[in-house]
Design an enzyme around this catalytic site. Sequence first.
Site, PDB file in Angstrom:
ATOM      1  N   ARG A  34       0.859  -1.175   0.000  1.00 49.75           N
ATOM      2  CA  ARG A  34       0.000   0.000   0.000  1.00 49.75           C
ATOM      3  C   ARG A  34       0.899   1.229   0.000  1.00 49.75           C
ATOM      4  O   ARG A  34       2.043   1.201   0.455  1.00 49.75           O
ATOM      5  CB  ARG A  34      -0.875   0.024   1.256  1.00 49.75           C
ATOM      6  CG  ARG A  34      -1.891   1.172   1.231  1.00 49.75           C
ATOM      7  CD  ARG A  34      -2.615   1.357   2.548  1.00 49.75           C
ATOM      8  NE  ARG A  34      -3.613   2.419   2.389  1.00 49.75           N
ATOM      9  CZ  ARG A  34      -4.374   2.893   3.351  1.00 49.75           C
ATOM     10  NH1 ARG A  34      -4.251   2.412   4.580  1.00 49.75           N
ATOM     11  NH2 ARG A  34      -5.247   3.850   3.118  1.00 49.75           N
ATOM     12  N   HIS A  35       0.378   2.333  -0.517  1.00 47.11           N
ATOM     13  CA  HIS A  35       1.131   3.588  -0.466  1.00 47.11           C
ATOM     14  C   HIS A  35       1.362   4.016   0.980  1.00 47.11           C
ATOM     15  O   HIS A  35       0.769   3.486   1.931  1.00 47.11           O
ATOM     16  CB  HIS A  35       0.367   4.679  -1.219  1.00 47.11           C
ATOM     17  CG  HIS A  35      -1.023   4.910  -0.682  1.00 47.11           C
ATOM     18  ND1 HIS A  35      -1.273   5.549   0.509  1.00 47.11           N
ATOM     19  CD2 HIS A  35      -2.230   4.537  -1.172  1.00 47.11           C
ATOM     20  CE1 HIS A  35      -2.570   5.586   0.729  1.00 47.11           C
ATOM     21  NE2 HIS A  35      -3.181   4.977  -0.271  1.00 47.11           N
ATOM     22  N   ARG A  38      -0.738   9.446   3.581  1.00 46.69           N
ATOM     23  CA  ARG A  38      -1.244  10.488   2.674  1.00 46.69           C
ATOM     24  C   ARG A  38      -2.081  11.487   3.449  1.00 46.69           C
ATOM     25  O   ARG A  38      -2.498  11.244   4.589  1.00 46.69           O
ATOM     26  CB  ARG A  38      -2.110   9.856   1.577  1.00 46.69           C
ATOM     27  CG  ARG A  38      -3.271   9.041   2.133  1.00 46.69           C
ATOM     28  CD  ARG A  38      -4.386   8.873   1.138  1.00 46.69           C
ATOM     29  NE  ARG A  38      -5.422   7.970   1.589  1.00 46.69           N
ATOM     30  CZ  ARG A  38      -6.359   8.264   2.484  1.00 46.69           C
ATOM     31  NH1 ARG A  38      -6.356   9.444   3.083  1.00 46.69           N
ATOM     32  NH2 ARG A  38      -7.290   7.370   2.827  1.00 46.69           N
ATOM     33  N   ALA A  39      -2.369  12.616   2.792  1.00 46.53           N
ATOM     34  CA  ALA A  39      -3.316  13.572   3.358  1.00 46.53           C
ATOM     35  C   ALA A  39      -4.722  12.994   3.263  1.00 46.53           C
ATOM     36  O   ALA A  39      -4.990  12.075   2.478  1.00 46.53           O
ATOM     37  CB  ALA A  39      -3.227  14.899   2.601  1.00 46.53           C
ATOM     38  N   ARG A 107       0.257   9.504  -4.952  1.00 49.50           N
ATOM     39  CA  ARG A 107       0.722   8.831  -3.735  1.00 49.50           C
ATOM     40  C   ARG A 107       1.367   7.483  -4.022  1.00 49.50           C
ATOM     41  O   ARG A 107       2.301   7.087  -3.316  1.00 49.50           O
ATOM     42  CB  ARG A 107      -0.415   8.690  -2.727  1.00 49.50           C
ATOM     43  CG  ARG A 107      -1.637   7.913  -3.201  1.00 49.50           C
ATOM     44  CD  ARG A 107      -2.747   7.977  -2.163  1.00 49.50           C
ATOM     45  NE  ARG A 107      -3.982   7.330  -2.575  1.00 49.50           N
ATOM     46  CZ  ARG A 107      -4.914   7.888  -3.337  1.00 49.50           C
ATOM     47  NH1 ARG A 107      -4.736   9.129  -3.786  1.00 49.50           N
ATOM     48  NH2 ARG A 107      -6.016   7.239  -3.650  1.00 49.50           N
ATOM     49  N   HIS A 312      -2.842   0.283  -3.472  1.00 52.72           N
ATOM     50  CA  HIS A 312      -3.715   0.854  -2.454  1.00 52.72           C
ATOM     51  C   HIS A 312      -4.143  -0.227  -1.473  1.00 52.72           C
ATOM     52  O   HIS A 312      -3.917  -1.424  -1.699  1.00 52.72           O
ATOM     53  CB  HIS A 312      -4.936   1.483  -3.116  1.00 52.72           C
ATOM     54  CG  HIS A 312      -4.588   2.445  -4.210  1.00 52.72           C
ATOM     55  ND1 HIS A 312      -4.442   3.800  -3.997  1.00 52.72           N
ATOM     56  CD2 HIS A 312      -4.329   2.237  -5.536  1.00 52.72           C
ATOM     57  CE1 HIS A 312      -4.115   4.390  -5.151  1.00 52.72           C
ATOM     58  NE2 HIS A 312      -4.040   3.464  -6.091  1.00 52.72           N
ATOM     59  N   ASP A 313      -4.801   0.187  -0.383  1.00 51.35           N
ATOM     60  CA  ASP A 313      -5.293  -0.812   0.567  1.00 51.35           C
ATOM     61  C   ASP A 313      -6.313  -1.733  -0.090  1.00 51.35           C
ATOM     62  O   ASP A 313      -6.337  -2.941   0.160  1.00 51.35           O
ATOM     63  CB  ASP A 313      -5.870  -0.155   1.814  1.00 51.35           C
ATOM     64  CG  ASP A 313      -6.848   0.971   1.522  1.00 51.35           C
ATOM     65  OD1 ASP A 313      -7.038   1.328   0.347  1.00 51.35           O
ATOM     66  OD2 ASP A 313      -7.429   1.506   2.492  1.00 51.35           O
TER      67      ASP A 313
END
Length: 415
Positions: A34-35, A38-39, A107, A312-313
């Site tokens: 996962r990245h 992040r914001a 991201r 991503h998740d």
Amino acid sequence: MRIAPLRMVMAAVALLSATSAWADQLEKVVILSRHGVRAAMSAPERPEEASARPWPRFEVPPGHLTARGGQMIELMGGYYRQLYAAEGLLKPGDCGATYYWANVTQRTIATAQAYARAISPGCAVAVNTVGEGRDDPMFEPVKAGVVKPDPALARAAVAGRVGGDLAAWSASHRQEAEQLDAFLMQCAPGACSATPGKRRIFDAKPGFVEGEDLAGLAGPEAFASGVTESLLMAWADGRDFAGLGWKGVDEDTLTRTFFLHQAEFDLRLRTPYVAKALSSPLAGRLLATLKTSASPSAIGPWDAKVVVVAGHDGTLALLGGLLGMEWALPGYQPNQIQPGGALVFERWRRDDGVRVIRTRFTGQSLKQLRDATPLSLTTPPLSAPVFIPGCSAATPAFDCPLDRFDAVVTSAIAP
């Protein structure tokens, strides 16, 4: 006089046994990550609709990797570098030993770049993508046009897991919703009343919604999912909650708040029909990458030793649902995927000649994220072996023979 030779033989056998125990050879690794941190995905005002206190601000646009998020990924990358250098897989100056692929978001690309800086120091390696403005079939197979699922059947499959009654399923989480409302509104559980301009988690109406998801959900779980993810990101980014008037923000509280997020993720993404439709392209390419022969479907060149895929998740959750993989790390809910969390697939050639896949889920603890703890072989991130149903054996690392892995993945993916 006869005892000494016998002892020598026994010592030789013990030495051979000890040597053979260390004879397993690591051949290839795929890190599906996962990245990083992040914001928040929306402006602060959206999470603040559910909280009594102001929400922490980020210095980057919504959804972008933060500077600290990049730092945390580099810490993970440095750990991977040490680990696989110790196994003889990575050698100084061998820039062709690694390959990086990312989905086309800021991201994920920035995450892959952070991994490259740490795993391939001094190398001018590229982060590969399908290109700006295009949809990557590994991450967005429906948008890319390689998969055409039946939305009605997807919703039926999701509804079928909860008896066809999303409202009843959601009502079973009333206690968790009230506890989350109490934390966000900083009031006593069950005593949080509706406040003008605010939204209670508990009041969200369950149901299906139109959108990008194959079977998008609304309700307390979906509302809580977005809010608590932003909470996790702010915590991991080192944001000052106490300075904004928050009370009771600690690791134990955070772990409890993640329950509704995981309930929504499990239902929306790990439902078999949904997981099969949305993760088959990725699973097929993962399999091709881990095989011993070259394939045009493989991610990266055949001779790459470490392949890093930044997604991503949802990417990891879907693959977990497709192959029936489960994991758990201390401080998180079952199957939760923290920033930088990764499914790591390793291909080993055991001392008996059998090639096996060893899979684990790894990532930083809440404390390691909050403190930006340096990682090493002596101070590693959290890690747990992952069992692949129909494939894994009863060994400490749940060895999955490569030919069985091939069969299991092939039978799981959509035609």
